[in-house]
Design a protein around this motif. Sequence first.
Motif, short mmCIF file in Angstrom:
data_model
loop_
_atom_site.label_atom_id
_atom_site.label_comp_id
_atom_site.label_asym_id
_atom_site.label_seq_id
_atom_site.Cartn_x
_atom_site.Cartn_y
_atom_site.Cartn_z
N GLU A 86 -41.22 55.22 29.82
CA GLU A 86 -40.32 56.33 29.51
C GLU A 86 -41.06 57.66 29.38
N LYS A 87 -42.24 57.62 28.78
CA LYS A 87 -43.02 58.86 28.62
C LYS A 87 -43.52 59.38 29.97
N ALA A 109 -40.59 60.98 31.67
CA ALA A 109 -40.33 62.31 31.11
C ALA A 109 -41.26 63.36 31.69
N ASP A 110 -42.46 62.91 32.13
CA ASP A 110 -43.43 63.81 32.77
C ASP A 110 -43.22 63.90 34.28
N VAL A 133 -37.06 62.25 40.64
CA VAL A 133 -38.20 62.81 39.92
C VAL A 133 -39.26 63.23 40.93
#
Length: 365
Positions: free
Chosen positions: A324-325, A328-329, A29
Amino acid sequence: MDQFERLSQLPLRDDLRGQHPYGAPQLDVPILLNVNENTFGVPLDAKEAILKAVADELDGLNRYPDREFTELRRALAAYLGHGLVAENIWAANGSNEVLQQLLQAFGGPGRIAMGFPPTYSMYPLLASGTGTAYAAGVRGAGFSLSAQSAGEQVQALAPNVVFLCSPNNPTGTVLGLDVVEAVYEAGEASSAIVIVDEAYAEFAHAGTPSALNLLEGRPRLVVSRTMSKAFALAGARVGYLASAPEVTDAIRLVRLPYHLSAITQATAVAALRNSDALLANVEAIKVQRDRIVDELGQMGLRPAPSDSNFVLFGGMADPSSVWEKLLADGVLIRDVGIPGHLRVTAGTEAETSAFLNGMRDILAK
């Protein structure tokens, strides 16, 4: 049959059955703020010095390295100060190996190592790997540990090795030197080796004393450090300790021969010679660390006071959803298993802003 089932069919040691290896998620990421790395990287001038030092070693790679890594021990002693000399220093492939070697020498079957969770999760794993029993002490409110409480617990348990992490991982909190003194005195009856793990010492607030101040006259006290964090050398794997010379003599009985490669030694010595450039980013990281504490508090969350390069924060009903959020970003932080809490590394200004903006968006929704 899955891999875990296949493993269980091997003649594994009984105490390792059902265990899981250490490991934080390694995900691809954009923003990695989960394992307390120094995200600033190695400055150009230090990088060039390290490249030259490594290049100078290449012609001799057919020979074994200096088994006593003498130049590195001298350089580390000079860096630490406090009147230390090479005989007080030991180094290995990361501070984890330093701790493992200490347990190989002073732990083992029939002996007990003690820690005070929540603390560094490798302590019980290192104990398990060396056949050492592990006992968990308790902390007070806000992850605190008082001298009286720590001393009483050590006296009651009579461990052979005690781990004191300061600044503590994952809470970021420091221990007063009175705690170290109390534990050392309480361990007298069991001749306990007291290890103060100062992996994040360079990030502590100004005026925070190091346990290095207590070494003189305490032959069972060890202070462990690393070059992974402040020196931005996590990939080089260099950890070290300071202690009485007899402790390093004990480790020589269990260390593998030539355990520090010539490349590792050259890298570490060059980094220490360029410590000013490498440590220049520490102050910038501390600014972002304090910014995280301030802004998370303004969001209504509960960040723990931190003297490290990370912040543990609570106040969330569903931290797994927050994790998790953020992922996701494109922002990876760490779920350390403390209910209602997550931990984030202080990165660059841009990385820190991405995390904080992500938190604001999540809380707003």
